[in-house]
Design an enzyme around this catalytic site. Structure first.
Site, mmCIF file in Angstrom:
data_model
loop_
_atom_site.group_PDB
_atom_site.id
_atom_site.type_symbol
_atom_site.label_atom_id
_atom_site.label_comp_id
_atom_site.label_asym_id
_atom_site.label_seq_id
_atom_site.Cartn_x
_atom_site.Cartn_y
_atom_site.Cartn_z
ATOM 1 N N CYS A 64 -64.764 154.559 -2.342
ATOM 2 C CA CYS A 64 -65.319 155.501 -2.096
ATOM 3 C C CYS A 64 -63.559 156.566 -1.101
ATOM 4 C CB CYS A 64 -66.007 156.127 -1.138
ATOM 5 S SG CYS A 64 -66.090 157.699 0.240
ATOM 6 N N CYS A 117 -61.470 160.713 1.578
ATOM 7 C CA CYS A 117 -60.742 160.045 3.079
ATOM 8 C C CYS A 117 -59.314 160.591 2.022
ATOM 9 C CB CYS A 117 -61.445 159.094 4.036
ATOM 10 S SG CYS A 117 -62.570 159.407 4.706
ATOM 11 N N CYS A 134 -70.988 154.619 6.089
ATOM 12 C CA CYS A 134 -69.666 155.423 6.404
ATOM 13 C C CYS A 134 -69.215 156.046 7.656
ATOM 14 C CB CYS A 134 -70.069 156.613 5.581
ATOM 15 S SG CYS A 134 -68.132 157.856 5.858
ATOM 16 N N GLN A 158 -70.410 174.252 11.648
ATOM 17 C CA GLN A 158 -69.204 173.738 11.584
ATOM 18 C C GLN A 158 -68.887 172.245 11.653
ATOM 19 O OE1 GLN A 158 -68.986 176.282 13.509
ATOM 20 N NE2 GLN A 158 -67.517 177.868 12.973
ATOM 21 N N TYR A 165 -69.075 187.577 8.492
ATOM 22 C CA TYR A 165 -69.002 186.260 8.379
ATOM 23 C C TYR A 165 -70.032 185.944 9.155
ATOM 24 C CZ TYR A 165 -66.465 187.874 4.811
ATOM 25 O OH TYR A 165 -65.395 188.111 4.017
ATOM 26 N N GLU A 167 -73.800 188.372 8.584
ATOM 27 C CA GLU A 167 -74.209 187.819 7.403
ATOM 28 C C GLU A 167 -75.080 187.884 6.255
ATOM 29 O OE1 GLU A 167 -73.966 183.817 5.781
ATOM 30 O OE2 GLU A 167 -72.588 184.764 7.970
ATOM 31 N N ASN A 199 -64.697 185.152 9.235
ATOM 32 C CA ASN A 199 -64.972 183.474 9.935
ATOM 33 C C ASN A 199 -65.671 183.279 8.033
ATOM 34 O OD1 ASN A 199 -65.088 180.935 10.553
ATOM 35 N ND2 ASN A 199 -67.122 180.680 10.670
ATOM 36 N N CYS A 213 -60.855 178.521 7.195
ATOM 37 C CA CYS A 213 -60.671 177.174 7.216
ATOM 38 C C CYS A 213 -60.159 176.687 5.411
ATOM 39 C CB CYS A 213 -62.275 177.362 6.623
ATOM 40 S SG CYS A 213 -63.126 177.347 5.059
#
Length: 374
Positions: A11, A14, A87, A211, A240, A261, A305, A332
């Site tokens: 994997c 990351c 993980c 989140q 949002y 939303e 957001n 984000c």
């Protein structure tokens, strides 16, 4: 953080794992700072750091392999299953139940979906953990064919894992890279997971966004609320709004709060939490841009957001010309944030803070306080 999956080449999700954490965080702050360096009045607070592992409150796991030997993790380059149930990113509460969920695949004869062959039934396992220790588990299926077997064996699973309080099946019949479908089938009496965060007690239904890191989300909600309380607006929109986190965190006596939303499931969650707690906030299921443009009155403060694409030119244009005095933008994606801020020159960024919601990767959350030039 040390990861055997990464070291073995199984994997590579990351992408920053080989960097010391302090360097990761400094690099993220530098990236955002460079993108927003034209805003001379912008003052940055100290970034909110994360723990390096065990922070993810949700697991989005591809199910592969066979009924007898299922894999729970990701797919390799040949679209075959790679087991990652160990993980280190997941909260302990999630890691502890993955072996039992993998065994349930065998017990209930849930055939993992074979992507190259386009056959099989179980596509994903989605697990969400609450700070209360309770869990939500969702089975993403190609069809309803396995439902009878899931229902038959579910009582035994719940007896073994009493912390699992919400279970549902999501139907995703199409062969495409979309995590889940539109139809959700409740399999337990409870349909919402309690998520205490940021001083409010949210409710999370299946298909509702929340989140990734609860502790960092807690800091984000508290920061946004602190900025809002400095302004003390009488009217506030949370666009949002998801399950209503910012709206409910900022609700106060004498303040008219509206959350908007597009996800009806998220709005149901927000409404239920507001009704339960008597919060002075109402929630609307609608497209944020369309709804804002249709309103006759303009609030004193707007919280946005948006997803990674940002608020986009239409909403940015509306905010620019609306007369709204204060905007709090939670982003984000720094690039879309920079683009949106450039489209609203009358709204001046004055405060900013980085929240490291996604350690070991290049992703991050940024909150910015904007004030209109008089």
């Amino acid at each position: 953080m040390q990861c055997g999956y990464y070291d073995a080449g199984r994997c590579r999700s990351c992408t920053l794992i080989e960097q010391p954490y302090d360097a990761q965080l400094a690099g993220k702050c530098a990236r955002v700072g460079a993108l927003l360096d034209t805003h001379e009045d912008l003052v940055w607070a100290e970034p909110v750091a994360s723990v390096e592992e065990g922070f993810r409150n949700k697991a989005k796991l591809v199910v592969g392999g066979t009924v007898a030997a299922p894999t729970v993790g990701i797919l390799d380059a040949e679209r075959r299953g790679v087991d990652l149930r160990g993980c280190g990113l997941h909260e302990d509460a999630i890691a502890e139940v993955l072996p039992a969920l993998a065994e349930f695949v065998t017990t209930a004869s849930l055939t993992p979906y074979d992507v190259p062959a386009r056959r099989g039934e179980l596509k994903h396992l989605l697990v969400t953990a609450s700070p209360t220790g309770e869990l939500m588990v969702r089975f993403v299926l190609r069809s309803q064919e396995p439902l009878a077997r899931i229902r038959k064996h579910l009582p035994t699973l719940l007896e073994r894992l009493p912390q699992v309080v919400v279970v549902s099946a999501n139907l995703q019949p199409e062969h495409k890279a979309v995590l889940e479908g539109e139809q959700e089938i409740a399999l337990t009496e409870r349909e919402s997971l309690r998520m205490p965060v940021g001083g409010v007690d949210l409710l999370l239904r299946p298909q509702s966004f929340f989140q990734t890191s609860t502790s960092v989300a807690d800091a984000l909600y508290r920061q946004v609320r602190a900025w809002v309380e400095e302004v003390r607006p009488r009217t506030l929109w949370d666009l949002y709004c998801g399950v209503g986190g910012f709206a409910l965190a900022c609700a106060a006596p004498g303040r008219a709060v509206v959350g908007v939303e597009s996800s009806e499931e998220a709005v149901r969650s927000a409404r239920a939490a507001a009704e339960r707690d008597g919060a002075q906030a109402r929630f609307v299921a609608a497209d944020a841009t369309t709804w804002a443009r249709e309103q006759g009155d303009v609030p004193e403060l707007v919280v946005v957001n948006p997803p990674r694409r940002g608020i986009g030119p239409d909403l940015a244009e509306w905010l620019e010309g609306s007369g709204v005095g204060t905007v709090v933008y939670s982003s984000c994606h720094p690039e879309s944030l920079a683009r949106d801020l450039a489209a609203m020159p009358s709204l001046r960024p004055v405060r900013g803070r980085v929240f490291d919601m996604f350690p070991q990767t290049g992703h991050l959350e940024t909150a910015v306080l904007l004030r209109r030039d008089q």
